[in-house]
Design an enzyme around this catalytic site. Structure first.
Site, PDB file in Angstrom:
ATOM      1  NE  ARG A   6    -111.762  57.335 -16.434  1.00  0.00           N
ATOM      2  CZ  ARG A   6    -112.265  57.007 -15.246  1.00  0.00           C
ATOM      3  NH1 ARG A   6    -113.055  55.959 -15.119  1.00  0.00           N
ATOM      4  NH2 ARG A   6    -111.988  57.724 -14.162  1.00  0.00           N
ATOM      5  NE  ARG A   7    -113.776  59.093 -12.014  1.00  0.00           N
ATOM      6  CZ  ARG A   7    -112.881  59.804 -11.330  1.00  0.00           C
ATOM      7  NH1 ARG A   7    -112.979  61.124 -11.275  1.00  0.00           N
ATOM      8  NH2 ARG A   7    -111.899  59.202 -10.688  1.00  0.00           N
ATOM      9  CB  CYS A  13    -105.096  61.728 -19.501  1.00  0.00           C
ATOM     10  SG  CYS A  13    -104.667  63.378 -19.001  1.00  0.00           S
TER      11      CYS A  13
END
Length: 319
Positions: free
Chosen positions: A129-130, A244
């Site tokens: 995600r980052r 996640c």
């Protein structure tokens, strides 16, 4: 006679111990009972593989949940962003306390800001995600950075910068605050630059579903606005069918008129880790007053994101 101590299951990391210690103190206050920490090693703690390889979702949670199911601990504290979006019937999240700062932060060499990083700067993070959002940000501004996958606790990660192996690492503000190291942060990343992980900065206090007395006691720690926000974020994640470790960011923030909370804005992003493609959308509506309303907010935004091509950006999508 003093009442028997409540047993709180926690991971052994410095951060987990710090946040569990804070919850233990609060639980002790609301119940009048002593709380003892029971340290449990999870698969995520001992595996050296990258999170995306070992399945991201639940690797820090399973051992704690097994201890709860066996009655070895009375309740457990998790970083909410580590919890899978499906909840086992035998367990209940009895409290989600007030959220810490949900943003991401950087620790960089020479106190550089993200915008100051030199060409070819190496930025460490274990999060797709980052990576996706930082690479997209860099592309949009003609910057040249290399995102490098890393694992390890806060000390290990910051150590890469101190030893000169990396120019910067990205961490969660909440973790740095909870272990008292916020003074080492050199840049706080705006949520307009990097949307956090769904539930980032929030804790989940989980116990057995049959323990009505404990559920009632722990409910005293619950913050309804934090719960509504993270429920919407996690609903978005679930509706995108992403674990996640997928490159999904989400944040529900509360819009006020200076006095009262008026509305909730939910933002979501999903992208390819190289940052070449991002789908980023938001929606604003009344603050959800029920679990179902918060879930619906997340699902609606996820549906819009899927129609705009989000499904193809998440790599290994759940079947």
């Amino acid at each position: 006679m003093t009442e028997k101590a409540l047993r709180l299951g926690t991971r052994r990391s410095k951060l987990a111990m710090a946040q569990s210690g804070q919850v233990a103190e609060a639980v002790s206050q609301v119940t009048g009972r002593p709380v003892e920490l029971v340290e449990i090693t999870t698969y995520g703690d001992v595996s050296r593989e990258h999170l995306a390889q070992i399945g991201g979702t639940g690797v820090f949670v399973a051992a704690l949940r097994e201890a709860l199911a066996r009655g070895e601990v009375d309740f457990a504290v998790h970083s909410l962003k580590d919890l899978p979006t499906t909840q086992p019937d035998e367990l209940v999240v009895a409290a989600i306390p007030v959220r810490e700062d949900p943003r991401d932060v950087m620790v960089t060499r020479d106190a550089l800001k993200l915008t100051d990083l030199p060409r070819g700067a190496r930025v460490g993070t274990g999060s797709p995600r980052r990576m996706a959002q930082l690479n997209a940000y860099a592309r949009g501004r003609g910057m040249d950075i290399e995102t490098v996958p890393i694992r390890g606790n806060v000390d290990t990660r910051i150590g890469y910068v101190r030893k000169g192996e990396l120019d910067a690492v990205v961490l969660a503000a909440a973790g740095m605050n909870r272990i008292g190291r916020s003074d080492e942060v050199t840049d706080v990343l705006s949520v307009d630059t990097v949307l956090p992980a769904p539930g980032q900065g929030a804790l989940a206090v989980e116990c057995a579903a049959h323990d009505a007395e404990l559920i009632t006691a722990l409910a005293g720690l619950d913050d309804p606005l934090t719960r509504a926000a993270v429920t919407a974020e996690r609903s978005l994640l679930a509706a995108l069918e992403a674990g996640c470790s997928a490159p999904v960011g989400a944040l529900a923030d509360l819009l006020t008129d200076g006095r009262a909370v008026k509305e909730m804005r939910l933002r979501g992003v999903v992208g390819t880790t190289d940052g070449s493609t991002l789908v980023q959308l938001s929606t604003t509506g009344p603050v959800p007053e029920t679990h179902e309303a918060a879930m619906a907010l997340g699902r609606e935004l996820a549906t819009e994101m899927l129609t705009q091509g989000a499904a193809g950006l998440m790599g290994e999508r759940a079947q």
